[in-house]
Design a protein around this motif. Structure first.
Motif, PDB file in Angstrom:
ATOM      1  N   ASN A  29     -28.084  32.627  73.463  1.00  0.00           N
ATOM      2  CA  ASN A  29     -27.951  34.148  73.930  1.00  0.00           C
ATOM      3  C   ASN A  29     -27.948  33.817  75.279  1.00  0.00           C
ATOM      4  OD1 ASN A  29     -28.746  35.732  71.845  1.00  0.00           O
ATOM      5  ND2 ASN A  29     -30.753  35.935  72.321  1.00  0.00           N
ATOM      6  N   GLN A  30     -28.474  31.948  75.848  1.00  0.00           N
ATOM      7  CA  GLN A  30     -27.722  32.065  77.616  1.00  0.00           C
ATOM      8  C   GLN A  30     -26.007  31.968  77.408  1.00  0.00           C
ATOM      9  OE1 GLN A  30     -30.406  32.937  79.745  1.00  0.00           O
ATOM     10  NE2 GLN A  30     -29.305  31.576  80.490  1.00  0.00           N
ATOM     11  N   ALA A  31     -25.541  30.778  76.045  1.00  0.00           N
ATOM     12  CA  ALA A  31     -23.880  30.713  75.873  1.00  0.00           C
ATOM     13  C   ALA A  31     -23.667  31.577  75.579  1.00  0.00           C
ATOM     14  CB  ALA A  31     -24.326  29.517  74.673  1.00  0.00           C
ATOM     15  N   LEU A  32     -24.102  32.336  74.430  1.00  0.00           N
ATOM     16  CA  LEU A  32     -23.407  33.832  74.772  1.00  0.00           C
ATOM     17  C   LEU A  32     -22.817  34.778  76.176  1.00  0.00           C
ATOM     18  CD1 LEU A  32     -22.130  35.366  72.996  1.00  0.00           C
ATOM     19  CD2 LEU A  32     -24.278  36.371  71.976  1.00  0.00           C
ATOM     20  N   SER A  33     -23.912  34.767  76.951  1.00  0.00           N
ATOM     21  CA  SER A  33     -24.064  35.370  78.263  1.00  0.00           C
ATOM     22  C   SER A  33     -23.118  34.686  78.847  1.00  0.00           C
ATOM     23  CB  SER A  33     -25.420  36.335  78.736  1.00  0.00           C
ATOM     24  OG  SER A  33     -25.420  34.880  78.968  1.00  0.00           O
ATOM     25  N   ARG A  34     -23.036  34.131  79.244  1.00  0.00           N
ATOM     26  CA  ARG A  34     -21.923  33.303  80.006  1.00  0.00           C
ATOM     27  C   ARG A  34     -20.521  33.341  79.645  1.00  0.00           C
ATOM     28  NH1 ARG A  34     -25.953  28.877  79.515  1.00  0.00           N
ATOM     29  NH2 ARG A  34     -25.470  28.153  78.603  1.00  0.00           N
ATOM     30  N   TRP A  35     -20.105  32.977  77.771  1.00  0.00           N
ATOM     31  CA  TRP A  35     -19.480  33.173  77.628  1.00  0.00           C
ATOM     32  C   TRP A  35     -18.134  34.736  77.506  1.00  0.00           C
ATOM     33  CZ3 TRP A  35     -16.973  36.596  73.983  1.00  0.00           C
ATOM     34  CH2 TRP A  35     -15.557  36.540  73.805  1.00  0.00           C
ATOM     35  N   ASP A  76     -29.626  52.830  71.580  1.00  0.00           N
ATOM     36  CA  ASP A  76     -30.163  51.625  71.464  1.00  0.00           C
ATOM     37  C   ASP A  76     -29.935  50.492  72.190  1.00  0.00           C
ATOM     38  OD1 ASP A  76     -30.376  49.340  69.577  1.00  0.00           O
ATOM     39  OD2 ASP A  76     -28.549  49.379  69.510  1.00  0.00           O
ATOM     40  N   PRO A  77     -31.487  50.292  72.743  1.00  0.00           N
ATOM     41  CA  PRO A  77     -32.158  49.243  73.551  1.00  0.00           C
ATOM     42  C   PRO A  77     -31.176  48.439  73.402  1.00  0.00           C
ATOM     43  CG  PRO A  77     -34.039  50.088  72.067  1.00  0.00           C
ATOM     44  CD  PRO A  77     -32.838  50.494  71.320  1.00  0.00           C
ATOM     45  N   ALA A  78     -30.769  47.831  72.491  1.00  0.00           N
ATOM     46  CA  ALA A  78     -30.011  46.497  72.054  1.00  0.00           C
ATOM     47  C   ALA A  78     -28.476  46.615  72.638  1.00  0.00           C
ATOM     48  CB  ALA A  78     -30.269  45.486  70.782  1.00  0.00           C
ATOM     49  N   ALA A  79     -27.782  47.212  72.006  1.00  0.00           N
ATOM     50  CA  ALA A  79     -26.862  47.758  72.093  1.00  0.00           C
ATOM     51  C   ALA A  79     -26.315  47.411  74.213  1.00  0.00           C
ATOM     52  CB  ALA A  79     -26.222  48.750  72.077  1.00  0.00           C
ATOM     53  N   ILE A  80     -27.019  48.655  74.597  1.00  0.00           N
ATOM     54  CA  ILE A  80     -27.254  48.459  75.995  1.00  0.00           C
ATOM     55  C   ILE A  80     -26.940  46.669  76.965  1.00  0.00           C
ATOM     56  CG2 ILE A  80     -29.575  48.558  77.325  1.00  0.00           C
ATOM     57  CD1 ILE A  80     -27.621  50.619  78.709  1.00  0.00           C
ATOM     58  N   ASN A  81     -27.608  45.999  76.029  1.00  0.00           N
ATOM     59  CA  ASN A  81     -27.412  44.090  76.677  1.00  0.00           C
ATOM     60  C   ASN A  81     -26.835  43.962  76.231  1.00  0.00           C
ATOM     61  OD1 ASN A  81     -30.139  43.912  78.761  1.00  0.00           O
ATOM     62  ND2 ASN A  81     -31.297  45.349  77.119  1.00  0.00           N
ATOM     63  N   GLN A 101     -19.684  40.028  91.546  1.00  0.00           N
ATOM     64  CA  GLN A 101     -20.531  39.448  90.506  1.00  0.00           C
ATOM     65  C   GLN A 101     -20.838  40.541  89.538  1.00  0.00           C
ATOM     66  OE1 GLN A 101     -22.780  37.260  92.128  1.00  0.00           O
ATOM     67  NE2 GLN A 101     -23.471  37.017  89.811  1.00  0.00           N
ATOM     68  N   LEU A 102     -20.553  39.339  88.510  1.00  0.00           N
ATOM     69  CA  LEU A 102     -20.568  39.760  86.983  1.00  0.00           C
ATOM     70  C   LEU A 102     -21.901  38.912  86.216  1.00  0.00           C
ATOM     71  CD1 LEU A 102     -17.315  38.453  86.170  1.00  0.00           C
ATOM     72  CD2 LEU A 102     -17.163  40.667  86.495  1.00  0.00           C
ATOM     73  N   THR A 103     -22.082  39.709  85.426  1.00  0.00           N
ATOM     74  CA  THR A 103     -23.800  39.310  84.864  1.00  0.00           C
ATOM     75  C   THR A 103     -23.628  39.752  83.453  1.00  0.00           C
ATOM     76  OG1 THR A 103     -24.491  39.643  86.339  1.00  0.00           O
ATOM     77  CG2 THR A 103     -26.344  39.963  84.993  1.00  0.00           C
ATOM     78  N   GLY A 104     -23.822  38.917  82.985  1.00  0.00           N
ATOM     79  CA  GLY A 104     -23.761  39.090  81.119  1.00  0.00           C
ATOM     80  C   GLY A 104     -24.720  38.719  80.768  1.00  0.00           C
ATOM     81  N   ARG A 105     -25.243  40.204  79.870  1.00  0.00           N
ATOM     82  CA  ARG A 105     -26.273  40.179  78.774  1.00  0.00           C
ATOM     83  C   ARG A 105     -25.916  39.562  77.197  1.00  0.00           C
ATOM     84  NH1 ARG A 105     -27.619  42.642  83.306  1.00  0.00           N
ATOM     85  NH2 ARG A 105     -29.125  42.816  84.741  1.00  0.00           N
ATOM     86  N   THR A 106     -27.147  39.820  76.563  1.00  0.00           N
ATOM     87  CA  THR A 106     -27.417  39.403  75.483  1.00  0.00           C
ATOM     88  C   THR A 106     -28.266  40.716  75.196  1.00  0.00           C
ATOM     89  OG1 THR A 106     -28.840  37.898  75.397  1.00  0.00           O
ATOM     90  CG2 THR A 106     -26.024  37.612  75.208  1.00  0.00           C
ATOM     91  N   GLY A 108     -19.418  34.879  88.876  1.00  0.00           N
ATOM     92  CA  GLY A 108     -20.862  35.407  87.182  1.00  0.00           C
ATOM     93  C   GLY A 108     -21.404  34.002  87.112  1.00  0.00           C
ATOM     94  N   ILE A 109     -22.819  35.134  86.249  1.00  0.00           N
ATOM     95  CA  ILE A 109     -23.775  34.552  85.566  1.00  0.00           C
ATOM     96  C   ILE A 109     -24.492  34.729  84.266  1.00  0.00           C
ATOM     97  CG2 ILE A 109     -25.351  35.891  86.882  1.00  0.00           C
ATOM     98  CD1 ILE A 109     -27.170  33.792  87.351  1.00  0.00           C
ATOM     99  N   GLY A 110     -24.680  34.525  83.222  1.00  0.00           N
ATOM    100  CA  GLY A 110     -24.832  34.114  81.769  1.00  0.00           C
ATOM    101  C   GLY A 110     -27.155  34.814  82.323  1.00  0.00           C
ATOM    102  N   ILE A 111     -27.554  35.736  81.745  1.00  0.00           N
ATOM    103  CA  ILE A 111     -28.742  35.085  81.924  1.00  0.00           C
ATOM    104  C   ILE A 111     -29.595  36.043  80.809  1.00  0.00           C
ATOM    105  CG2 ILE A 111     -28.755  36.062  84.132  1.00  0.00           C
ATOM    106  CD1 ILE A 111     -29.803  39.395  83.420  1.00  0.00           C
ATOM    107  N   GLY A 112     -28.752  36.435  79.445  1.00  0.00           N
ATOM    108  CA  GLY A 112     -29.335  36.012  77.832  1.00  0.00           C
ATOM    109  C   GLY A 112     -30.350  37.034  77.809  1.00  0.00           C
ATOM    110  N   THR A 113     -31.386  36.758  77.787  1.00  0.00           N
ATOM    111  CA  THR A 113     -32.085  38.002  77.550  1.00  0.00           C
ATOM    112  C   THR A 113     -33.243  37.874  78.701  1.00  0.00           C
ATOM    113  OG1 THR A 113     -33.609  37.093  76.121  1.00  0.00           O
ATOM    114  CG2 THR A 113     -31.937  38.161  75.240  1.00  0.00           C
ATOM    115  N   THR A 114     -33.074  37.155  79.497  1.00  0.00           N
ATOM    116  CA  THR A 114     -34.024  37.286  80.797  1.00  0.00           C
ATOM    117  C   THR A 114     -34.505  38.542  81.776  1.00  0.00           C
ATOM    118  OG1 THR A 114     -32.657  35.913  82.283  1.00  0.00           O
ATOM    119  CG2 THR A 114     -33.879  34.561  80.883  1.00  0.00           C
TER     120      THR A 114
END
Length: 85
Positions: free
Chosen positions: A18-24, A61-66, A4-9, A45-51
């Motif tokens: 952000n949803q589109a970017l995480s799916r990409w 950096d809290p943003a970098a890990i996502n 299972q792949l999970t994309g975040r932003t 796979g699923i892109g979850i953006g910032t959810t």
């Protein structure tokens, strides 16, 4: 087993972007794994953006890990083979 792949932003930008970017990101990683020989039915796979943000690591950096794609291995239940106990 499946993967299972999970994309975040990070929260920069709009939620639709952000949803589109995480799916990409997920699809890019998925394509690399397919080229490496994994089979398509085993890759989800699923892109979850910032959810569902990941917490920052020690002093990180809290943003970098996502800005990431994470992997979760899901094992299939074992089925007993005939004659084996």
């Amino acid at each position: 087993a499946s993967l299972q792949l999970t994309g975040r932003t990070d929260p920069t930008g709009t939620e639709p972007a952000n949803q589109a970017l995480s799916r990409w990101r997920v699809e890019a990683v998925r394509q690399v794994l397919l080229q490496a020989g994994l089979s398509a039915p085993d890759l989800n796979g699923i892109g979850i953006g910032t959810t569902s943000p990941l917490p920052p690591r020690d002093g990180g950096d809290p943003a970098a890990i996502n800005r990431s794609v994470s992997f979760q291995v899901r094992l299939s239940p074992l089925t007993p083979r005939e004659g084996v106990r």
